[in-house]
Design a protein around this motif. Structure first.
Motif, PDB file in Angstrom:
ATOM      1  N   LEU A 144       0.867  -1.186   0.000  1.00 48.63           N
ATOM      2  CA  LEU A 144       0.000   0.000   0.000  1.00 48.63           C
ATOM      3  C   LEU A 144       0.898   1.229   0.000  1.00 48.63           C
ATOM      4  CD1 LEU A 144      -2.981   0.718   0.058  1.00 48.63           C
ATOM      5  CD2 LEU A 144      -2.909   0.669   2.543  1.00 48.63           C
ATOM      6  N   THR A 145       0.838   2.015  -1.069  1.00 48.45           N
ATOM      7  CA  THR A 145       1.753   3.142  -1.231  1.00 48.45           C
ATOM      8  C   THR A 145       0.989   4.423  -1.505  1.00 48.45           C
ATOM      9  OG1 THR A 145       1.992   2.709  -3.597  1.00 48.45           O
ATOM     10  CG2 THR A 145       3.581   1.658  -2.131  1.00 48.45           C
ATOM     11  N   TRP A 146       1.629   5.532  -1.154  1.00 49.83           N
ATOM     12  CA  TRP A 146       1.050   6.853  -1.425  1.00 49.83           C
ATOM     13  C   TRP A 146       1.732   7.455  -2.640  1.00 49.83           C
ATOM     14  CZ3 TRP A 146      -3.189   9.128   0.343  1.00 49.83           C
ATOM     15  CH2 TRP A 146      -3.400  10.463   0.012  1.00 49.83           C
ATOM     16  N   GLN A 147       0.933   7.929  -3.598  1.00 53.30           N
ATOM     17  CA  GLN A 147       1.457   8.500  -4.833  1.00 53.30           C
ATOM     18  C   GLN A 147       1.141   9.997  -4.868  1.00 53.30           C
ATOM     19  OE1 GLN A 147       0.128   6.531  -8.450  1.00 53.30           O
ATOM     20  NE2 GLN A 147       0.220   8.449  -9.586  1.00 53.30           N
ATOM     21  N   PRO A 148       2.146  10.851  -4.698  1.00 56.41           N
ATOM     22  CA  PRO A 148       1.878  12.293  -4.760  1.00 56.41           C
ATOM     23  C   PRO A 148       1.406  12.716  -6.150  1.00 56.41           C
ATOM     24  CG  PRO A 148       4.021  11.840  -3.776  1.00 56.41           C
ATOM     25  CD  PRO A 148       3.543  10.564  -4.404  1.00 56.41           C
ATOM     26  N   GLY A 149       0.575  13.749  -6.195  1.00 52.99           N
ATOM     27  CA  GLY A 149       0.123  14.282  -7.477  1.00 52.99           C
ATOM     28  C   GLY A 149      -0.992  13.465  -8.107  1.00 52.99           C
ATOM     29  N   LEU A 150      -1.350  13.846  -9.325  1.00 55.76           N
ATOM     30  CA  LEU A 150      -2.427  13.156 -10.037  1.00 55.76           C
ATOM     31  C   LEU A 150      -1.925  11.852 -10.643  1.00 55.76           C
ATOM     32  CD1 LEU A 150      -4.128  16.124 -11.915  1.00 55.76           C
ATOM     33  CD2 LEU A 150      -5.024  14.855  -9.955  1.00 55.76           C
ATOM     34  N   PRO A 151      -2.763  10.826 -10.672  1.00 57.02           N
ATOM     35  CA  PRO A 151      -2.361   9.556 -11.269  1.00 57.02           C
ATOM     36  C   PRO A 151      -2.416   9.627 -12.794  1.00 57.02           C
ATOM     37  CG  PRO A 151      -4.621   9.399 -10.507  1.00 57.02           C
ATOM     38  CD  PRO A 151      -4.121  10.763 -10.102  1.00 57.02           C
ATOM     39  N   VAL A 152      -1.275   9.829 -13.409  1.00 57.97           N
ATOM     40  CA  VAL A 152      -1.223   9.876 -14.874  1.00 57.97           C
ATOM     41  C   VAL A 152      -0.961   8.496 -15.430  1.00 57.97           C
ATOM     42  CG1 VAL A 152      -0.069  10.900 -16.873  1.00 57.97           C
ATOM     43  CG2 VAL A 152      -0.414  12.260 -14.793  1.00 57.97           C
ATOM     44  N   HIS A 153      -0.021   7.791 -14.827  1.00 61.26           N
ATOM     45  CA  HIS A 153       0.253   6.415 -15.209  1.00 61.26           C
ATOM     46  C   HIS A 153      -0.106   5.518 -14.032  1.00 61.26           C
ATOM     47  CE1 HIS A 153       2.300   7.917 -18.745  1.00 61.26           C
ATOM     48  NE2 HIS A 153       3.027   8.699 -17.970  1.00 61.26           N
ATOM     49  N   GLY A 154      -0.261   4.271 -14.264  1.00 61.79           N
ATOM     50  CA  GLY A 154      -0.579   3.360 -13.163  1.00 61.79           C
ATOM     51  C   GLY A 154      -1.230   2.101 -13.661  1.00 61.79           C
ATOM     52  N   SER A 155      -2.113   1.561 -12.865  1.00 60.42           N
ATOM     53  CA  SER A 155      -2.686   0.253 -13.144  1.00 60.42           C
ATOM     54  C   SER A 155      -3.783   0.352 -14.202  1.00 60.42           C
ATOM     55  CB  SER A 155      -3.279  -0.310 -11.857  1.00 60.42           C
ATOM     56  OG  SER A 155      -4.351   0.499 -11.419  1.00 60.42           O
ATOM     57  N   HIS A 156      -4.223  -0.794 -14.652  1.00 59.89           N
ATOM     58  CA  HIS A 156      -5.323  -0.867 -15.612  1.00 59.89           C
ATOM     59  C   HIS A 156      -6.673  -0.648 -14.942  1.00 59.89           C
ATOM     60  CE1 HIS A 156      -2.846  -1.993 -18.982  1.00 59.89           C
ATOM     61  NE2 HIS A 156      -2.277  -2.944 -18.266  1.00 59.89           N
ATOM     62  N   THR A 157      -6.701  -0.681 -13.604  1.00 56.76           N
ATOM     63  CA  THR A 157      -7.944  -0.450 -12.865  1.00 56.76           C
ATOM     64  C   THR A 157      -7.773   0.756 -11.949  1.00 56.76           C
ATOM     65  OG1 THR A 157      -8.475  -2.811 -12.881  1.00 56.76           O
ATOM     66  CG2 THR A 157      -9.626  -1.425 -11.281  1.00 56.76           C
ATOM     67  N   TRP A 158      -8.632   1.741 -12.145  1.00 58.72           N
ATOM     68  CA  TRP A 158      -8.656   2.894 -11.261  1.00 58.72           C
ATOM     69  C   TRP A 158      -9.857   2.787 -10.341  1.00 58.72           C
ATOM     70  CZ3 TRP A 158      -7.035   8.254 -13.567  1.00 58.72           C
ATOM     71  CH2 TRP A 158      -5.693   8.162 -13.985  1.00 58.72           C
ATOM     72  N   VAL A 159      -9.629   3.083  -9.075  1.00 55.53           N
ATOM     73  CA  VAL A 159     -10.678   3.053  -8.066  1.00 55.53           C
ATOM     74  C   VAL A 159     -10.922   4.481  -7.598  1.00 55.53           C
ATOM     75  CG1 VAL A 159     -11.372   2.165  -5.822  1.00 55.53           C
ATOM     76  CG2 VAL A 159      -9.950   0.747  -7.333  1.00 55.53           C
ATOM     77  N   ILE A 160     -12.167   4.910  -7.689  1.00 58.54           N
ATOM     78  CA  ILE A 160     -12.547   6.251  -7.243  1.00 58.54           C
ATOM     79  C   ILE A 160     -13.407   6.107  -5.993  1.00 58.54           C
ATOM     80  CG2 ILE A 160     -13.562   8.446  -7.904  1.00 58.54           C
ATOM     81  CD1 ILE A 160     -11.262   7.505  -9.731  1.00 58.54           C
ATOM     82  N   VAL A 161     -12.924   6.677  -4.896  1.00 59.19           N
ATOM     83  CA  VAL A 161     -13.660   6.612  -3.639  1.00 59.19           C
ATOM     84  C   VAL A 161     -14.654   7.770  -3.605  1.00 59.19           C
ATOM     85  CG1 VAL A 161     -13.474   6.633  -1.132  1.00 59.19           C
ATOM     86  CG2 VAL A 161     -11.706   5.507  -2.495  1.00 59.19           C
ATOM     87  N   VAL A 162     -15.927   7.427  -3.577  1.00 56.36           N
ATOM     88  CA  VAL A 162     -16.996   8.422  -3.694  1.00 56.36           C
ATOM     89  C   VAL A 162     -17.719   8.559  -2.358  1.00 56.36           C
ATOM     90  CG1 VAL A 162     -19.050   9.124  -4.970  1.00 56.36           C
ATOM     91  CG2 VAL A 162     -17.310   7.708  -6.093  1.00 56.36           C
ATOM     92  N   GLY A 163     -17.637   9.734  -1.763  1.00 60.10           N
ATOM     93  CA  GLY A 163     -18.350   9.988  -0.529  1.00 60.10           C
ATOM     94  C   GLY A 163     -19.659  10.713  -0.780  1.00 60.10           C
ATOM     95  N   GLU A 164     -20.320  11.089   0.298  1.00 61.26           N
ATOM     96  CA  GLU A 164     -21.593  11.796   0.166  1.00 61.26           C
ATOM     97  C   GLU A 164     -21.414  13.141  -0.526  1.00 61.26           C
ATOM     98  OE1 GLU A 164     -22.965  11.949   4.172  1.00 61.26           O
ATOM     99  OE2 GLU A 164     -23.610   9.841   4.205  1.00 61.26           O
ATOM    100  N   ALA A 165     -20.186  13.682  -0.469  1.00 62.67           N
ATOM    101  CA  ALA A 165     -19.923  14.968  -1.121  1.00 62.67           C
ATOM    102  C   ALA A 165     -19.659  14.821  -2.617  1.00 62.67           C
ATOM    103  CB  ALA A 165     -18.733  15.647  -0.454  1.00 62.67           C
ATOM    104  N   GLY A 166     -19.635  13.594  -3.107  1.00 61.19           N
ATOM    105  CA  GLY A 166     -19.435  13.383  -4.535  1.00 61.19           C
ATOM    106  C   GLY A 166     -18.023  12.962  -4.876  1.00 61.19           C
ATOM    107  N   LEU A 167     -17.649  13.152  -6.129  1.00 59.36           N
ATOM    108  CA  LEU A 167     -16.348  12.707  -6.631  1.00 59.36           C
ATOM    109  C   LEU A 167     -15.213  13.567  -6.076  1.00 59.36           C
ATOM    110  CD1 LEU A 167     -17.332  12.242 -10.357  1.00 59.36           C
ATOM    111  CD2 LEU A 167     -16.579  10.399  -8.846  1.00 59.36           C
ATOM    112  N   PRO A 168     -14.062  12.964  -5.767  1.00 53.11           N
ATOM    113  CA  PRO A 168     -12.896  13.764  -5.388  1.00 53.11           C
ATOM    114  C   PRO A 168     -12.456  14.648  -6.551  1.00 53.11           C
ATOM    115  CG  PRO A 168     -12.572  11.434  -4.852  1.00 53.11           C
ATOM    116  CD  PRO A 168     -13.798  11.514  -5.695  1.00 53.11           C
ATOM    117  N   ALA A 169     -11.993  15.847  -6.235  1.00 49.90           N
ATOM    118  CA  ALA A 169     -11.547  16.768  -7.278  1.00 49.90           C
ATOM    119  C   ALA A 169     -10.414  16.167  -8.102  1.00 49.90           C
ATOM    120  CB  ALA A 169     -11.103  18.091  -6.646  1.00 49.90           C
ATOM    121  N   ALA A 170      -9.507  15.434  -7.430  1.00 49.66           N
ATOM    122  CA  ALA A 170      -8.382  14.824  -8.145  1.00 49.66           C
ATOM    123  C   ALA A 170      -8.874  13.794  -9.160  1.00 49.66           C
ATOM    124  CB  ALA A 170      -7.422  14.179  -7.161  1.00 49.66           C
ATOM    125  N   ALA A 171      -9.955  13.106  -8.834  1.00 56.08           N
ATOM    126  CA  ALA A 171     -10.491  12.116  -9.760  1.00 56.08           C
ATOM    127  C   ALA A 171     -11.033  12.789 -11.016  1.00 56.08           C
ATOM    128  CB  ALA A 171     -11.580  11.298  -9.077  1.00 56.08           C
TER     129      ALA A 171
END
Length: 506
Positions: free
Chosen positions: A17-44
């Motif tokens: 489990l690692t922390w990636q600073p900045g926006l995810p430009v490259h990475g895995s074939h599966t992206w997971v977006i954690v959605v709270g009651e406030a909606g989508l994260p701005a970074a997503a």
């Protein structure tokens, strides 16, 4: 007391489990977006623009088909072109630690068989919630089997997280993984079948973990138990061909001195409980391989203290035996002499947990003299009647501050406690003219069991955790899988690694 060295890594293989600073430009074939009651994260949203994916529209579509941001809810959506093959929406509820723990577990279950997941969370997520998310990833990855065919998909190998900022939250994730690992270890110990697991096996496992985590360890075999007067542990174990053990683990922080606070944990380690001569019905005997959950949780907790930098001295005592019927088994009406001399008249050989814990408590009082004493066990079915299943564990305590500290840690760890009364008037229910007390009586069973143990606490600040009510899950749900939960390990680890676990205790 000698320190042992283990020959192999005894920890489970958890997802990296690692922390990636900045926006995810490259990475895995599966992206997971954690959605709270406030909606989508701005970074997503920003990352989605770079991918050419309208995440607002994707969320709208998924909500129209039933997805909601309820904690742990999931909805996967395949992408037909580009670097990312699919997007998983995961509900985070109100963003509380409990809801983020559920979300982490849901991601881990979805990720089985995958190499990597890139996960986007909301900016500004608090440390407690992020840590709980990491705990959920560890716990949701739990597997245990002895299959030779179709063993199932392995846990996801890597999960990278980002909130789109340059902040580094690695330390928070690392702590969450270690606390989650204690829950995994306790669950693994409790789930191991008893044809493999006996008191000697449990002692060997504790010794292995001590070797890789900087603990001192000592193990009493049946001869030493007899020589030192551990009558309760010996009585419970004497019906089995596999003899009992008493295990002591010691953690001392760097720089400790005579003023360093000192806590002793005592865990019930019954590696199988048939009830002895007071034989359980078949239905009640199933799952009794997990009757050492308390002892397993103490072992798992002790294994994390140095890595997490606990500031206090801690001793873990595990009272382990196998409760079997045979020609050598102890009997109703036997009188047992415990460590330190107190006597018990046996009325029910299926009330064995309190007999072994009594020896551990008496040893702690007579030999160790800690500032506080906590025992932990799957002790009574009566606590389930009082508290139901999978909501609260039972907490009995003689010190209000100790009770509050434990309850607070339980809330933070997701293993909540409900304080129960200790009315002296019920002491008459466990009185007898033959011995200092009996081990079983009619009446409020969880309370009389606690009162029995209280007599061995020597007037020290003492708490008793009866966790039968949260020790077994009936289904795969959130961070729990079907079967043993490893109850108590995360609670105790959380408590002991706070800045001042003994705050207010007198």
């Amino acid at each position: 007391m000698a320190r042992r060295t283990a020959a192999r890594n005894v920890f489970p293989t958890l997802p990296a489990l690692t922390w990636q600073p900045g926006l995810p430009v490259h990475g895995s074939h599966t992206w997971v977006i954690v959605v709270g009651e406030a909606g989508l994260p701005a970074a997503a949203k920003e990352a989605g623009k770079r991918l050419g994916v309208d995440l607002d529209r994707l969320l709208e579509v998924q909500q129209s088909t039933g997805f909601s941001p309820t904690a742990g809810a999931t909805a996967a959506y395949p992408l037909l072109a580009g670097e990312v093959a699919e997007v998983l929406l995961v509900g985070a509820g109100d963003g509380s630690p409990a809801d983020l723990r559920h979300a982490g577990a849901a991601i881990a279950r979805f990720g089985r068989g995958k190499d990597e997941l890139t996960t986007v969370v909301a900016e500004g997520i608090e440390d407690g919630a992020l840590q709980a998310f990491a705990e959920g990833v560890a716990l949701g990855s739990f597997t245990f089997h002895r299959k030779t065919v179709d063993p199932g998909k392995p846990a996801v190998e890597r999960v990278s997280l980002t909130d789109g900022t340059s902040n580094d939250r690695t330390a928070v994730l690392d702590r969450g993984l270690v606390i989650g690992r204690t829950g995994w270890l306790a669950r693994e110990l409790a789930t191991t079948p008893s044809n493999e697991k006996d008191p000697a096996w449990l002692a060997a496992r504790a010794t292995e973990l001590a070797g890789v985590t900087g603990l001192d360890v000592r193990v009493w075999d049946e001869k030493q138990l007899a020589a030192d007067g551990f009558g309760g542990i010996l009585a419970v174990g004497q019906g089995s061909t596999r003899p009992p053990r008493f295990i002591r683990l010691d953690y001392v922080p760097e720089g400790a001195n005579k003023n360093t606070p000192y806590i002793v944990l005592v865990g019930k380690g019954i590696t199988y409980d048939t009830g002895g001569l007071s034989l359980k019905p078949r239905e009640s005997m199933v799952s009794m391989k997990r009757d050492m959950t308390g002892g397993g949780s103490v072992i798992a907790t002790m294994s994390a203290l140095r890595e997490l930098g606990a500031k206090i001295k801690v001793t873990g005592l595990i009272c382990s035996a196998e409760n079997m019927p045979s020609g050598t088994a102890y009997r109703p009406d036997d009188v047992i002499r415990h460590y330190g001399g107190r006597t018990t008249e046996v009325k029910n050989t299926d009330a064995e947990g309190r007999l072994v814990l009594a020896d551990g408590l008496a040893y702690a009082v007579n030999e160790l003299k800690p500032d506080a004493l906590v025992d932990i066990a799957t002790l009574t079915g009566a606590i389930k009647v009082s508290l139901g299943s999978m909501l609260y564990g039972g907490l009995f305590a003689t010190d209000d501050a100790l009770a509050d500290n434990l309850a607070g840690a339980g809330d933070a760890a997701g293993e909540r406690l409900w304080r129960m009364p200790l009315p002296d008037v019920y002491t008459d229910l466990i009185s007898t003219p033959i011995a200092d007390s009996v081990n079983s009586s009619k009446g409020p069973g969880s309370i009389t069991a606690a009162l029995f143990l209280k007599a061995f606490s020597g007037g020290l600040p003492w708490a008793h955790l009866d966790l039968s009510s949260i020790a077994e899950s009936q289904r795969d749900e959130y961070e729990y899988s079907l079967g043993a939960t490893g109850a108590g390990a995360r609670l105790l680890t959380t408590w002991l690694t706070t800045d001042n676990p003994t705050a207010g205790i007198s």
